[in-house]
Enzyme design. Structure first.
Site, PDB file in Angstrom:
ATOM      1  N   HIS A  78       1.016  -1.296   0.098  1.00  0.00           N
ATOM      2  CA  HIS A  78      -0.007  -0.018  -0.103  1.00  0.00           C
ATOM      3  C   HIS A  78       0.878   1.382   0.149  1.00  0.00           C
ATOM      4  O   HIS A  78       0.425   2.227  -0.650  1.00  0.00           O
ATOM      5  CB  HIS A  78      -1.109   0.124   1.092  1.00  0.00           C
ATOM      6  CG  HIS A  78      -1.868  -1.150   1.247  1.00  0.00           C
ATOM      7  ND1 HIS A  78      -2.730  -1.530   2.017  1.00  0.00           N
ATOM      8  CD2 HIS A  78      -2.236  -1.923   0.300  1.00  0.00           C
ATOM      9  CE1 HIS A  78      -3.337  -2.541   1.972  1.00  0.00           C
ATOM     10  NE2 HIS A  78      -2.985  -2.914   0.822  1.00  0.00           N
ATOM     11  N   HIS A 234      -9.418  -1.704  -4.986  1.00  0.00           N
ATOM     12  CA  HIS A 234      -8.245  -2.094  -3.941  1.00  0.00           C
ATOM     13  C   HIS A 234      -7.373  -2.988  -4.602  1.00  0.00           C
ATOM     14  O   HIS A 234      -6.226  -3.101  -4.394  1.00  0.00           O
ATOM     15  CB  HIS A 234      -9.029  -2.683  -2.697  1.00  0.00           C
ATOM     16  CG  HIS A 234      -7.644  -2.716  -1.794  1.00  0.00           C
ATOM     17  ND1 HIS A 234      -7.172  -1.856  -1.197  1.00  0.00           N
ATOM     18  CD2 HIS A 234      -6.951  -3.839  -1.511  1.00  0.00           C
ATOM     19  CE1 HIS A 234      -6.010  -2.356  -0.403  1.00  0.00           C
ATOM     20  NE2 HIS A 234      -5.772  -3.575  -0.593  1.00  0.00           N
ATOM     21  N   ASP A 238      -3.292  -2.432  -5.155  1.00  0.00           N
ATOM     22  CA  ASP A 238      -2.438  -3.713  -4.997  1.00  0.00           C
ATOM     23  C   ASP A 238      -1.507  -3.809  -6.181  1.00  0.00           C
ATOM     24  O   ASP A 238      -0.340  -3.898  -5.872  1.00  0.00           O
ATOM     25  CB  ASP A 238      -2.908  -4.808  -4.502  1.00  0.00           C
ATOM     26  CG  ASP A 238      -3.633  -4.909  -3.051  1.00  0.00           C
ATOM     27  OD1 ASP A 238      -2.995  -4.248  -1.935  1.00  0.00           O
ATOM     28  OD2 ASP A 238      -4.490  -5.825  -2.810  1.00  0.00           O
ATOM     29  N   HIS A 261      -1.604 -10.900  -5.198  1.00  0.00           N
ATOM     30  CA  HIS A 261      -0.066 -10.580  -4.943  1.00  0.00           C
ATOM     31  C   HIS A 261       0.682 -11.580  -5.747  1.00  0.00           C
ATOM     32  O   HIS A 261       1.786 -11.160  -6.405  1.00  0.00           O
ATOM     33  CB  HIS A 261       0.125 -10.416  -3.525  1.00  0.00           C
ATOM     34  CG  HIS A 261      -0.490  -9.406  -2.598  1.00  0.00           C
ATOM     35  ND1 HIS A 261      -0.158  -7.989  -3.201  1.00  0.00           N
ATOM     36  CD2 HIS A 261      -1.260  -9.212  -1.813  1.00  0.00           C
ATOM     37  CE1 HIS A 261      -1.035  -7.226  -2.494  1.00  0.00           C
ATOM     38  NE2 HIS A 261      -1.488  -7.881  -1.576  1.00  0.00           N
TER      39      HIS A 261
HETATM   40 ZN   LIG Z   1      -3.952  -4.345  -0.235  1.00  0.00          ZN
END
Ligand SMILES: [Zn+2]
Length: 311
Positions: A78, A234, A238, A261
């Protein structure tokens, strides 16, 4: 005039809890010289320096961690997203614990405070990583395709097995203005039923209703959403943070279907190892329109159900 590199103008300090470790951690974001990149400094571990680079990528299960030897900085995404979103190339980030504080679960507190302190332009040109041919990564039905473009665009689709989330698609050109307004405020989220399992694994120890959207059977447990599609936004936040590990701002259209991720990290690794798929250049070095148009038809291939047309 080519765009120049930037750095925060002054120190910016935060204190907060680490989402996974549950520890209280202090952090200082400091200016840094041109071409020094983003460097984390563990002040409690002999001032070990850990560069925000794909070369030092550690675990990427629920968040992105960097490690050098046994020294780790976790949950970097973040803050890296905020820096990348604000076109900041160089910063020194001192922290006295193993994790970047989660704050409110979005990048907005970082963005607001860094902008308040000011951003300084350095007398050296920014170098962009320009994708020159498509790069794709896949894991089961999850997929990310990056195609050549003269700006960073993100199209992100999620399909979450929960009625409060479901299918959402966000498409945006990641300009500084668009990032600050429509991506940085989007908070991280988790399902209530996953929280117990994460805690048993020693994760999310600092998680609370103050720093993540928690989705229970009836819907979001903590207040109202900042955007109807905050969850997908969001994911873009990311992605922008994880792309910072390329160490140069990417110019490409990144189209993701159910990424995360791990897949972001795979994309970064695939781009870096595909040496013929990119070149470095300044903001003046653009791909010919015909080259960009050559791959435009691929935009709809990955998301046939979403009818997405990113600007
Ligand atoms: Zn995140």
């Amino acid at each position: 005039m080519a765009q120049n590199q930037k750095t925060p103008a002054g120190p910016v300090e935060f204190e907060g809890v680490g989402l996974h470790s549950g520890k209280r951690i202090g952090i200082r974001i400091l200016p840094a010289a041109a071409d020094s990149g983003i460097v984390f400094v563990r002040t409690d571990e002999g001032r070990t320096e850990i560069r925000a680079s794909h070369r030092l990528l550690g675990a990427s299960d629920y968040s992105t961690a960097l490690c050098r030897g046994s020294v780790v900085v976790a949950t970097v995404e973040h803050l890296l997203s905020a820096l990348h979103g604000l076109s900041i190339d160089n910063a020194r980030i001192e922290l006295d614990g193993p994790e970047v504080p989660i704050l409110d679960g979005s990048a907005r507190p970082f963005v607001d405070r860094i902008r308040e302190a000011g951003i300084r332009t350095l007398p050296r040109a920014r170098r962009f990583l320009m994708l020159t041919r498509p790069v794709r990564v896949q894991a089961g039905e999850r997929e990310i395709l990056a195609i050549p473009d003269n700006a960073l665009h993100a199209t992100y689709a999620i399909d979450f097995p929960h009625p409060a989330i479901g299918c959402q698609t966000v498409a945006a050109e990641i300009t500084e203005e668009a990032y600050v307004e429509s991506i940085a405020p989007a908070r991280t989220f988790c399902l209530l039923r996953d929280v117990e399992a994460m805690r048993r694994s020693g994760l999310a120890l600092g998680g609370s209703l103050d720093n993540a959207l928690v989705v229970g059977d009836e819907g979001v447990l903590n207040g109202s959403l900042r955007f109807p599609d905050e969850f997908a936004r969001h994911k873009v936040l990311d992605l922008v943070g994880d792309l910072a590990l390329l160490e140069a701002p990417l110019r490409a259209h990144v189209i993701a279907f159910k990424g995360g991720h791990k897949l972001h990290a795979a994309l970064v690794g695939r781009i870096m190892s595909s040496r013929t798929a990119w070149s470095l250049g300044t903001s003046d070095d653009l791909l010919p329109d015909a080259r960009v148009a050559e791959f435009a038809h691929l935009k709809d291939r990955l998301l046939p159900h979403a009818a997405v047309h990113a600007g």
